[in-house]
Scaffold this active site. Structure first.
Site, PDB file in Angstrom:
ATOM      1  CB  SER A  72      27.122   4.203 -48.937  1.00  0.00           C
ATOM      2  OG  SER A  72      27.996   3.687 -49.782  1.00  0.00           O
TER       3      SER A  72
HETATM    4  N1  SAM Z   1      31.722   0.640 -47.556  1.00  0.00           N
HETATM    5  C1  SAM Z   1      32.118   1.994 -47.496  1.00  0.00           C
HETATM    6  C2  SAM Z   1      31.794   2.685 -46.284  1.00  0.00           C
HETATM    7  O1  SAM Z   1      30.747   2.131 -45.647  1.00  0.00           O
HETATM    8  O2  SAM Z   1      32.397   3.834 -46.236  1.00  0.00           O
HETATM    9  C3  SAM Z   1      31.710   2.748 -48.849  1.00  0.00           C
HETATM   10  C4  SAM Z   1      32.851   2.734 -49.710  1.00  0.00           C
HETATM   11  S1  SAM Z   1      33.074   3.886 -51.208  1.00  0.00           S
HETATM   12  C5  SAM Z   1      31.499   3.973 -51.806  1.00  0.00           C
HETATM   13  C6  SAM Z   1      33.842   2.733 -52.172  1.00  0.00           C
HETATM   14  C7  SAM Z   1      35.247   2.180 -51.834  1.00  0.00           C
HETATM   15  O3  SAM Z   1      35.542   1.235 -52.573  1.00  0.00           O
HETATM   16  C8  SAM Z   1      36.137   3.370 -51.944  1.00  0.00           C
HETATM   17  O4  SAM Z   1      36.784   3.786 -50.790  1.00  0.00           O
HETATM   18  C9  SAM Z   1      37.139   2.833 -53.029  1.00  0.00           C
HETATM   19  O5  SAM Z   1      38.505   3.233 -52.775  1.00  0.00           O
HETATM   20  C10 SAM Z   1      37.005   1.375 -52.773  1.00  0.00           C
HETATM   21  N2  SAM Z   1      37.346   0.508 -53.930  1.00  0.00           N
HETATM   22  C11 SAM Z   1      37.115   0.684 -55.334  1.00  0.00           C
HETATM   23  N3  SAM Z   1      37.642  -0.249 -56.187  1.00  0.00           N
HETATM   24  C12 SAM Z   1      38.194  -1.034 -55.386  1.00  0.00           C
HETATM   25  C13 SAM Z   1      38.772  -2.507 -55.248  1.00  0.00           C
HETATM   26  N4  SAM Z   1      39.111  -3.010 -56.605  1.00  0.00           N
HETATM   27  N5  SAM Z   1      39.104  -3.126 -54.071  1.00  0.00           N
HETATM   28  C14 SAM Z   1      38.934  -2.421 -52.989  1.00  0.00           C
HETATM   29  N6  SAM Z   1      38.429  -1.342 -52.771  1.00  0.00           N
HETATM   30  C15 SAM Z   1      38.162  -0.729 -53.753  1.00  0.00           C
END
Ligand code: SAM
Length: 225
Positions: A72
């Site tokens: 992000s």
């Molecule tokens: N916090 C992260 C960073 O600092 O890079 C940003 C993450 S990205 C915007 C969102 C993440 O949420 C992705 O890696 C995606 O695979 C994960 N995600 C989506 N649905 C999810 C779920 N139900 N449980 C765990 N992770 C999930």
């Protein structure tokens, strides 16, 4: 932590770039929590981006991390972190480990971070970075974080870093009294940041800024089929 690195013929001063990011992207836009600002000055964001993107690590934008996911924008990570009001003794759950950057920021602000990611390659890669950076208070899990992580509940804070159609009731259940949940909710293409505070058995919801996150997929998120 490295402060500079040769990329081709250009040597980047990462420490200087990080300082500029804190001043122009975070302080200038109203991030005021001194501990939060210090965490952003300390954590080496260029260690969390994909190889080849280090030169853009401190730019004012999200970056791809593969598998259709993103690290992000620094300001979004900062406003979510500040909204959580992290305290040194807190135990915090992060849903969506992704690159690991948000978890790393939290790790220097709270006692322990529990972070859950549904995509194994991203969980593995972020785990390697946590180890390399010496961040030992982060506990990881691969799975569906839309239902939280009951094993370690209750949490003083829960941060969801993917866009959800609703506030999952399991996440409310897993909040400690006085705890805060920060979660983008809305459609799969645009959301608003919601901050929910637990007060005994009631929940107070505030609405923060508009945002755009990749979808939260899973039982309480969007359909993953
Ligand atoms: N916090 C992260 C960073 O600092 O890079 C940003 C993450 S990205 C915007 C969102 C993440 O949420 C992705 O890696 C995606 O695979 C994960 N995600 C989506 N649905 C999810 C779920 N139900 N449980 C765990 N992770 C999930």
């Amino acid at each position: 932590m490295a402060t500079g690195r040769e990329t081709g013929r250009v040597k980047i001063d990462y420490q200087k770039a990080r300082h500029r990011m804190v001043e122009t992207q975070l302080k200038a836009r109203g991030i005021t929590d001194e501990r939060v600002l210090q965490a952003f000055g300390k954590i080496a964001r260029h260690e969390f981006v994909d190889p080849g993107l280090e030169a853009q690590a401190y730019s004012d934008r999200a970056l791809p991390i593969g598998h259709g996911q993103t690290i992000s924008q620094p300001y979004m990570v900062a406003i979510m972190t500040q909204s959580l009001k992290p305290q040194p003794q807190d135990r915090v759950l992060e849903v969506g480990t992704g690159s690991g950057y948000q978890g790393a920021i939290l790790s220097v602000l709270v006692r322990s971070v529990y972070t859950i990611e549904r995509l194994e390659p991203l969980a593995r890669r972020s785990g390697e970075i946590f180890t390399r950076e010496g961040l030992t208070n982060i506990v990881q899990q691969i799975g569906d974080g839309s239902i939280g992580w009951a094993l370690h509940a209750p949490y003083d804070g829960i941060i969801v870093t993917a866009g959800s159609p609703r506030v999952p009731p399991q996440l409310l259940d897993q909040l400690a009294d006085g705890g805060r949940l920060v979660i983008p909710t809305g459609s799969s293409s645009s959301q608003v940041l919601k901050i929910v505070t637990r007060e005994g058995n009631s929940f107070r919801t505030e609405t923060s800024i508009p945002c755009i996150f990749v979808p939260l997929l899973g039982k309480e998120g969007w359909n993953s089929d």
